[in-house]
Motif scaffolding. Sequence first.
Motif, PDB file in Angstrom:
ATOM      1  N   LYS A  99       0.827  -1.329   0.358  1.00 29.70           N
ATOM      2  CA  LYS A  99       0.235  -0.094  -0.142  1.00 29.70           C
ATOM      3  C   LYS A  99       0.810   1.570   0.379  1.00 29.70           C
ATOM      4  O   LYS A  99       0.531   2.521  -0.034  1.00 29.70           O
ATOM      5  N   ALA A 125       0.164   3.870  -3.114  1.00 26.46           N
ATOM      6  CA  ALA A 125       0.133   5.477  -2.252  1.00 26.46           C
ATOM      7  C   ALA A 125       1.073   6.428  -3.112  1.00 26.46           C
ATOM      8  O   ALA A 125       0.786   7.467  -3.705  1.00 26.46           O
ATOM      9  N   ASN A 145      -0.020   9.141  -5.935  1.00 27.69           N
ATOM     10  CA  ASN A 145       0.159  10.527  -5.902  1.00 27.69           C
ATOM     11  C   ASN A 145       1.712  11.066  -6.829  1.00 27.69           C
ATOM     12  O   ASN A 145       1.143  11.887  -7.165  1.00 27.69           O
ATOM     13  N   PHE A 182      -6.024  13.338  -0.669  1.00 21.68           N
ATOM     14  CA  PHE A 182      -5.612  12.317  -1.029  1.00 21.68           C
ATOM     15  C   PHE A 182      -3.636  12.791  -1.111  1.00 21.68           C
ATOM     16  O   PHE A 182      -2.883  12.388  -0.357  1.00 21.68           O
ATOM     17  N   ARG A 241      -1.588  10.731   1.263  1.00 25.85           N
ATOM     18  CA  ARG A 241      -0.262   9.370   0.907  1.00 25.85           C
ATOM     19  C   ARG A 241       0.835   9.405   1.914  1.00 25.85           C
ATOM     20  O   ARG A 241       1.545   8.199   2.336  1.00 25.85           O
ATOM     21  N   PRO A 253      -0.834   5.133   3.632  1.00 26.14           N
ATOM     22  CA  PRO A 253      -1.779   4.416   2.770  1.00 26.14           C
ATOM     23  C   PRO A 253      -2.356   3.649   2.858  1.00 26.14           C
ATOM     24  O   PRO A 253      -3.351   3.227   2.556  1.00 26.14           O
ATOM     25  N   SER A 265      -5.996   5.587   3.072  1.00 27.25           N
ATOM     26  CA  SER A 265      -6.161   5.646   1.787  1.00 27.25           C
ATOM     27  C   SER A 265      -6.229   4.678   0.682  1.00 27.25           C
ATOM     28  O   SER A 265      -6.686   5.498  -0.575  1.00 27.25           O
ATOM     29  N   VAL A 266      -5.613   3.478   0.342  1.00 22.20           N
ATOM     30  CA  VAL A 266      -5.224   2.793  -0.615  1.00 22.20           C
ATOM     31  C   VAL A 266      -6.596   1.584  -0.093  1.00 22.20           C
ATOM     32  O   VAL A 266      -6.560   1.070   0.414  1.00 22.20           O
TER      33      VAL A 266
END
Length: 108
Positions: free
Chosen positions: A65, A69, A73, A96, A101, A104, A107-108
């Motif tokens: 992850k 990220a 990004n 993000f 980022r 992760p 967010s991932v």
Amino acid sequence: MNKTELEEISQEAAVLAKTWQEQANELMTPAEKKVQKKMARLLTDPTDKVLLTMMFDQSFRTLNKPRVADQVNQLLHECGIPNFLSPPEKGLFHLFMHIGRHLPALSV
């Protein structure tokens, strides 16, 4: 079948397909119409299509992850946020790029 018969069948199929599509368009809900408009915007912008393809490619290359990220990004910084997205979705991409980022796992 000869060429004339094939052409007739082809024309009949095209008319039938058009009729079905028109009926399907009439039955679409407002939410479905909204998605259709967004997809139409995506399909008319070659840059967005390439960016989205690159993001999918990077996202599924690894299960790491933090790496995903970092790669997403980097793509967003190089190519920008896709134009076909709605303002709230663009806001999530900005979020993000600045915070997600670094997180992760979330967010991932």
